[in-house]
Design a protein around this motif. Structure first.
Motif, PDB file in Angstrom:
ATOM      1  N   TRP A 200       2.527   6.379   4.607  1.00  0.00           N
ATOM      2  CA  TRP A 200       2.834   4.987   4.297  1.00  0.00           C
ATOM      3  C   TRP A 200       4.332   4.771   4.221  1.00  0.00           C
ATOM      4  O   TRP A 200       5.095   5.688   3.899  1.00  0.00           O
ATOM      5  CB  TRP A 200       2.207   4.617   2.950  1.00  0.00           C
ATOM      6  CG  TRP A 200       0.717   4.637   3.010  1.00  0.00           C
ATOM      7  CD1 TRP A 200      -0.105   5.670   2.672  1.00  0.00           C
ATOM      8  CD2 TRP A 200      -0.126   3.574   3.478  1.00  0.00           C
ATOM      9  NE1 TRP A 200      -1.417   5.318   2.891  1.00  0.00           N
ATOM     10  CE2 TRP A 200      -1.456   4.043   3.381  1.00  0.00           C
ATOM     11  CE3 TRP A 200       0.106   2.282   3.962  1.00  0.00           C
ATOM     12  CZ2 TRP A 200      -2.547   3.261   3.750  1.00  0.00           C
ATOM     13  CZ3 TRP A 200      -0.973   1.510   4.336  1.00  0.00           C
ATOM     14  CH2 TRP A 200      -2.277   1.997   4.235  1.00  0.00           C
TER      15      TRP A 200
ATOM     16  N   THR B   6       0.815   5.021  -1.673  1.00  0.00           N
ATOM     17  CA  THR B   6      -0.285   4.369  -0.963  1.00  0.00           C
ATOM     18  C   THR B   6      -0.390   2.925  -1.455  1.00  0.00           C
ATOM     19  O   THR B   6       0.184   2.569  -2.491  1.00  0.00           O
ATOM     20  CB  THR B   6      -1.616   5.082  -1.257  1.00  0.00           C
ATOM     21  OG1 THR B   6      -1.930   4.850  -2.643  1.00  0.00           O
ATOM     22  CG2 THR B   6      -1.511   6.582  -1.001  1.00  0.00           C
TER      23      THR B   6
ATOM     24  N   ASP C 161       1.000   1.060   7.392  1.00  0.00           N
ATOM     25  CA  ASP C 161       0.541   2.368   7.893  1.00  0.00           C
ATOM     26  C   ASP C 161       1.081   2.635   9.293  1.00  0.00           C
ATOM     27  O   ASP C 161       0.521   3.447  10.027  1.00  0.00           O
ATOM     28  CB  ASP C 161      -0.996   2.425   7.891  1.00  0.00           C
ATOM     29  CG  ASP C 161      -1.608   1.500   8.950  1.00  0.00           C
ATOM     30  OD1 ASP C 161      -0.873   0.755   9.627  1.00  0.00           O
ATOM     31  OD2 ASP C 161      -2.848   1.509   9.090  1.00  0.00           O
TER      32      ASP C 161
ATOM     33  N   SER D  64       7.251   1.442   2.961  1.00  0.00           N
ATOM     34  CA  SER D  64       7.284   0.145   2.299  1.00  0.00           C
ATOM     35  C   SER D  64       8.678  -0.458   2.274  1.00  0.00           C
ATOM     36  O   SER D  64       9.689   0.249   2.399  1.00  0.00           O
ATOM     37  CB  SER D  64       6.753   0.279   0.872  1.00  0.00           C
ATOM     38  OG  SER D  64       7.603   1.112   0.134  1.00  0.00           O
TER      39      SER D  64
ATOM     40  N   THR E  65      -2.097  -3.044   8.243  1.00  0.00           N
ATOM     41  CA  THR E  65      -2.815  -1.856   8.715  1.00  0.00           C
ATOM     42  C   THR E  65      -3.141  -2.000  10.194  1.00  0.00           C
ATOM     43  O   THR E  65      -3.147  -3.100  10.750  1.00  0.00           O
ATOM     44  CB  THR E  65      -4.116  -1.622   7.912  1.00  0.00           C
ATOM     45  OG1 THR E  65      -4.935  -2.798   7.984  1.00  0.00           O
ATOM     46  CG2 THR E  65      -3.819  -1.284   6.455  1.00  0.00           C
TER      47      THR E  65
END
Ligand SMILES: [Zn+2]
Length: 231
Positions: free
Chosen positions: A188, A203, A182, A190, A219
């Motif tokens: 988000w 997410t 995050d 990745s 997070t």
């Protein structure tokens, strides 16, 4: 709009548990201290700004009986890790099995203040161990808008020289996981085995449903709130 409420934060971990993920710390990952057959969620938290929001996270983790590795700054402009109230927040998290580590700013402190990085790291580990009465196994480099990259410290240092087991970006994890973060606050991002997944804004629940063997979730408490980000 993406959901960054603590209600959703809780749902992420409920979904992981429902989908048979074992939620583990980085220490347990680097020690291979888990069943190799299991899908694992390696649970990392970097406390950049709002340490008090760990209180809500503590309640969620306690109820769900899960834990995390939590990296804490000694040089944060926004919080004093050594205040008594903050020590108590960390003691609560340690009491449910969370791991803590240093969120290091070694290049920044050296670059701006001229302090010896190696001596500083040793002293900071010792300070953490004294204050929090727990062994420190790892650290995670803090990234910021300064002119330095704190990860550079590890180009010519190895964690074991400092009595550490790992640095959070070590290849054993970074090159063998789905990393979901995050760190862009409101959306988000990745990586798959160290490579950015372009425009992937799924997410964590989206990733859990995809089912990677090792899901590495990062997070930051300041991204999460009850009803309003600046509450
Ligand atoms: Zn950070």
């Amino acid at each position: 709009m993406d959901n960054f409420t603590f209600g959703y934060y809780r749902q992420i971990f409920e979904e992981a548990i429902n989908k048979n993920y074992k939620v583990i710390t980085l220490k347990d990952f680097f020690l291979d201290n888990y069943n190799q057959e299991d899908k694992i969620l390696v649970n990392r938290i970097d406390v950049d700004v709002k340490i008090e929001r760990l209180k809500a996270i503590y309640k969620i983790f306690k109820e769900l009986e899960i834990k995390a590795s939590i990296y804490l700054r000694l040089h944060a402009p926004a919080y004093n890790l050594l205040s008594i109230g903050n020590i108590k927040i960390i003691q609560d998290l340690l009491s449910i099995g969370c791991e803590i580590g240093l969120h290091t700013e070694l290049q920044d402190v050296n670059g701006y203040c001229g302090i010896d990085k190696k001596v500083l790291l040793r002293q900071e580990i010792q300070l953490f161990e004294t204050i929090f009465q727990t062994k420190i196994y790892g650290s995670a480099s803090h990234g910021d808008m300064t002119g330095y990259n704190n990860l550079d410290f590890w180009k010519d240092n190895v964690p074991s020289e400092y009595g550490l087991l790992y640095e959070a970006y070590d290849k054993k994890l970074w090159d063998h996981c789905r990393y979901v973060s995050d760190s862009e606050w409101t959306q988000w991002k990745s990586y798959e085995n160290g490579v950015l997944l372009q425009n992937d804004r799924r997410t964590p629940i989206g990733h859990i449903n995809d089912g990677p063997k090792v899901l590495h979730l990062l997070t930051h408490p300041e991204s999460w709130y009850e009803g309003y980000i600046y509450e």
